[in-house]
Design an enzyme around this catalytic site. Structure first.
Site, PDB file in Angstrom:
ATOM      1  N   GLY A   1      45.936  46.578  50.672  1.00 21.69           N
ATOM      2  CA  GLY A   1      45.023  45.813  49.831  1.00 21.69           C
ATOM      3  C   GLY A   1      45.731  45.306  48.582  1.00 21.69           C
ATOM      4  O   GLY A   1      46.797  45.795  48.193  1.00 21.69           O
ATOM      5  N   CYS A   2      45.120  44.322  47.945  1.00 24.90           N
ATOM      6  CA  CYS A   2      45.748  43.703  46.770  1.00 24.90           C
ATOM      7  C   CYS A   2      45.812  44.664  45.591  1.00 24.90           C
ATOM      8  O   CYS A   2      46.877  44.876  45.003  1.00 24.90           O
ATOM      9  CB  CYS A   2      44.996  42.427  46.406  1.00 24.90           C
ATOM     10  SG  CYS A   2      43.209  42.636  46.257  1.00 24.90           S
ATOM     11  N   TYR A   3      44.643  45.240  45.226  1.00 22.89           N
ATOM     12  CA  TYR A   3      44.645  46.214  44.146  1.00 22.89           C
ATOM     13  C   TYR A   3      45.562  47.391  44.489  1.00 22.89           C
ATOM     14  O   TYR A   3      46.261  47.946  43.631  1.00 22.89           O
ATOM     15  CB  TYR A   3      43.235  46.760  43.933  1.00 22.89           C
ATOM     16  CG  TYR A   3      42.333  45.961  43.039  1.00 22.89           C
ATOM     17  CD1 TYR A   3      41.090  45.537  43.482  1.00 22.89           C
ATOM     18  CD2 TYR A   3      42.689  45.663  41.730  1.00 22.89           C
ATOM     19  CE1 TYR A   3      40.226  44.832  42.665  1.00 22.89           C
ATOM     20  CE2 TYR A   3      41.826  44.950  40.897  1.00 22.89           C
ATOM     21  CZ  TYR A   3      40.606  44.537  41.372  1.00 22.89           C
ATOM     22  OH  TYR A   3      39.753  43.838  40.551  1.00 22.89           O
TER      23      TYR A   3
END
Length: 841
Positions: A658-660
């Site tokens: 995921g990005c975060y």
């Protein structure tokens, strides 16, 4: 009361319509040429202009909805279309948007009667002059000094709105008197405040006949000419009693009525059921209490089908031209009836008459009778209003998720929001639900707005809400798939949160120097890529990256919503979006026509496709961009800077982080040997991170000058980071008002006292040789990361006790947080240089 979900906003540009306005000639005398709603448009381009505006309106709903409501609104005299009451704050804060919205209506030949208030402007002037505004029961006490201010403000605000409309190319007429005749409400108590005794709509009719929007104030006069102040809500109600419009709309800056205890917007108020209890609420007082009382009194004098909508300016078209509406809807309604056995019905015939409208029965009373008889042996609950304008039947089944077996509404039931009311009753009663609707149903978009997720197969759509478990969703989809033929495709709108168990894993791997980027083979063979679900922002960015890649070419791009259109941003060859279904994917895999599958689908939906590829026994590799396999030990986790790249290179299936989670892991990993507690991550993403499905988190009007926290605990990325690093972290996500880019402020408790310079050196050594990770002494800014492929880590603020360090990381959520990282993994898996197609910047 229920809370209305956020809806899709209309872009307020009238440029196209305004460019054509010089082609429209307003003829004030009756004619047979182009007559529309009492106003004659003699230009041969009239229909073209109307079609253009309809097309623009279709951005907020289906074309069917827009045209249906236009026919509805043009079925009566012009003055009976709508009364729109505008709060004074709207004119101050949203004047241009208001003028644009009203101009939109006028461009399709509609003439709303606009009545405005001016309360905030009056208060501002009075307070500046040292006069404290005084109210009794929400009514302003108006002495002669206050009246002079009231009159001046009304005239100023009226002319402001008229002038703004004229600048939009819309004729408007100021009507500041002559409509309302009044007597003193209570001269001793309120002084110059009026109670309307007569409404003369002659000035309104004259304005519309002349092709101009009537813009009214709520000032009234006594028979002998004394000007009296009247609350604008009250005046709008009195006006509506006489005009009896199809729509009554109150515009306010809050976009509806707000529950004073929860702070949430109220979606629907059904007065017959809720009025008494609502008026007893402690937060219902002053102007709010007066508004609700006046609206109830108004609706008691209008047909029961009438309603009042309290909305924001930006939601005006959505309220008028879509089934979903906006803001707070107040209606008399009927008391809702619930039944759990056929013996509880006072009249089964009324129930059957309602059900026969379901297209499934095709008008057959025999089929309806058979269905009703079958309910005797079923555990069910029905919901309906008293006249059975809308009926829902929910069945309990062996599945843990109840089934909405029937949802039927008459034409009046849809247009008068009875269907919304019945749906609200179901939603408040059932925490989770599943149901099936034909894909070609004219109400499919209405159900999409009310679902958390959906799955399409052979002309049928499975919808659900309130289902958090991915396993349960998969089971639902499998059961649904068994009930329809084997052709399938998917479209899902995921629920806002999903629960996974945290998997404790050791921290992956050695320092960056020992896993420095390298090419695992010298392959230059062209590879064919298939993207499944490329409508979102990540899919579009990945298409752009592949277009610049020296060896990759797109073979297939699947998107149900875009099927048949050309793939924008791809120039190597002509490729069109397809609607690939599970069996299509299986066939392509068996043929060996795809080298790399990229699952660009929302969480919880790609498993059937992955299973089809695996069971087909082909050679295609898979990268999944969703969270579905990030916790699956049989998949390789694809974060090259922290994982063993050789494992990614050998893998057949890779879960893209995921990005975060990518930014957080890179920010924390070098400090793991020095950790003495739980790191806390404060993250803010641009609104592209909320996806393309409309919600408050990607609504630029809601986000303007705002920051929205969400999923404050147990966010999926919190679990992902904890699992990958092998230590628990706290993560608090937010959405900001910019489009793309994430900033992460991470507080890391330290076991060993370290200086800022020491810590920076640790990070520089750890990421030495990693071209996509930049370490800097300065605090990185999110505005500098948008459009960049890497991660920037800096700040390194050490507490005076040296017990913790605060590290700041920035990452583009659409690139290194998704598409760029996906391409890194694809390159490693296909034997290319890891950065092939990625331009360092």
């Amino acid at each position: 009361m229920i809370l209305r979900r956020g809806g899709l906003r209309l872009a307020r540009s009238l440029a196209l319509a305004n460019r054509q306005r010089d082609l429209i000639f307003i003829q004030h005398q009756p004619s047979k040429i182009g007559c529309l709603n009492g106003v004659v448009r003699a230009s041969v381009r009239c229909n073209s202009t109307r079609s253009t505006v309809i097309q623009l309106l279709s951005n907020i709903g289906s074309k069917r909805e827009v045209e249906q409501y236009l026919r509805y609104f043009t079925s009566v005299n012009s003055q009976q279309f709508a009364v729109i009451k505008v709060g004074g704050a709207i004119i101050t804060q949203n004047l241009n948007e208001l003028a644009s919205s009203l101009a939109f209506l006028n461009h399709v030949g509609l003439f709303p009667i606009v009545l405005h208030g001016t309360g905030p402007q009056i208060n501002e002037i009075l307070e500046a002059e040292g006069v404290v505004p005084d109210y009794i029961d929400g009514i302003r006490i108006t002495d002669s000094k206050t009246m002079s201010v009231v009159r001046r403000c009304f005239l100023e605000q009226n002319l402001k709105l008229v002038d703004a409309l004229e600048k939009q190319g819309v004729r408007a007429r100021p009507i500041t008197g002559g409509v309302f005749t009044a007597e003193y409400l209570d001269k001793d108590k309120y002084q110059l405040v009026g109670k309307i005794t007569k409404v003369d709509n002659t000035p309104i009719e004259a304005s519309i006949q002349a092709g101009a929007l009537p813009i009214l104030t709520s000032l009234a006069e006594t028979p002998d000419g004394q000007i009296l102040n009247v609350n604008a809500d009250v005046a709008a109600g009195e006006l509506a009693r006489v005009v009896q419009p199809l729509k009554i709309v109150y515009l306010n800056e809050k976009g509806g009525l707000i529950n004073g205890e929860t702070g949430d917007k109220i979606s629907v108020i059904n007065l017959d059921e809720e009025y008494d209890s609502l008026m007893k609420q402690p937060w219902v007082k002053y102007g709010t209490k007066l508004k609700i009382k006046e609206i109830r009194d108004l609706l008691m004098h209008l047909p029961r089908s009438s309603s009042v909508a309290i909305i924001s300016t930006g939601d005006l078209q959505k309220e008028l031209f879509t089934d979903s509406g906006a803001g707070t809807l107040i209606r008399r309604g009927y008391k809702l009836l619930t039944r759990e056995s056929l013996d509880m019905f006072e009249s089964l015939d009324a129930f059957k008459d309602a059900l026969v409208k379901d297209p499934f029965f095709n008008g057959s009373t025999e089929l309806v009778n058979s269905y009703v008889d079958s309910l005797r042996s079923s555990k069910f609950k029905s919901y309906a209003d008293e006249p059975f304008e809308a009926v829902a039947v929910v069945k309990e089944t062996e599945s843990e998720i109840p089934v909405l077996d029937k949802f039927v509404a008459s034409k009046d039931g849809w247009q008068n929001n009875v269907a919304d009311n019945v749906w609200s009753a179901v939603r408040s009663d059932k925490s989770c639900l599943q149901w099936v609707v034909p894909e070609d149903s004219e109400r499919a978009s209405w159900f999409f707005d009310r679902a958390d997720g959906s799955f399409v197969k052979n002309g049928k759509i499975l919808f659900w809400y309130g289902v958090e478990s991915a396993d349960t969703i998969t089971k639902m989809i499998k059961n649904f798939s068994k009930s329809v033929p084997l052709t399938s495709s998917s479209r899902i709108q995921p629920s806002q949160s999903r629960l996974y168990s945290t998997l404790a894993r050791p921290h992956p791997g050695p320092s960056a120097k020992s896993v420095a980027r390298r090419q695992y083979s010298s392959s230059t063979k062209t590879a064919r890529v298939a993207l499944i679900g490329a409508r979102g922002y990540t899919g579009q960015n990945l298409i752009g990256l592949i277009d610049k890649h020296p060896y990759l070419e797109i073979a297939h791009v699947s998107s149900r919503g875009l099927a048949g259109r050309d793939v924008d941003g791809y120039t190597k060859s002509a490729v069109k979006y397809e609607n690939l279904q599970v069996q299509d994917v299986a066939s392509l895999e068996k043929e060996g026509s795809v080298d790399m599958w990229v699952m660009a689908l929302p969480n919880g939906v790609c498993k059937p496709f992955v299973d089809a590829i695996t069971e087909a026994g082909g050679k295609g590799a898979i990268v999944d961009l969703s969270a579905d396999y990030r916790f699956d030990n049989t998949w390789t986790y694809g974060l090259p800077e922290l994982n063993d790249r050789s494992l990614i290179a050998k893998a057949k299936s890779v879960a893209n982080p995921g990005c975060y989670a990518t930014g957080s892991q890179l920010a924390i990993a070098p400090m793991l040997p020095y950790l003495t507690g739980q790191p806390t991550i404060f993250g803010v993403s641009g609104y592209s991170g909320a996806g393309t499905k409309p919600s408050p988190k990607n609504d630029i009007e809601v986000l303007n000058d705002n920051l929205i926290p969400y999923a404050l605990t147990d966010h999926i990325h919190e679990q992902e980071v904890s699992a990958r690093l092998g230590t628990n972290v706290s993560f608090i996500p937010h959405v900001g008002q910019w489009f793309q880019g994430i900033t992460l402020t991470v507080s890391i408790p330290l076991e060993k006292h370290l200086s800022s310079r020491d810590i920076r050196s640790i990070y520089e050594e750890r990421y030495d040789g990693e071209p996509l990770v930049q370490v800097t002494q300065e605090v990185p800014l999110v505005k500098d990361i948008a459009g960049k492929h890497g991660v920037v880590i800096g700040g390194f603020g050490v507490h005076s006790t040296q017990s913790r360090v605060v590290v700041v990381a920035t990452i583009d959520n659409l690139l290194k947080g998704a598409a760029t990282q996906c391409l890194q993994n694809m390159n490693l898996m296909l034997g290319y240089d890891e950065l092939a197609g990625i331009t360092l910047n």
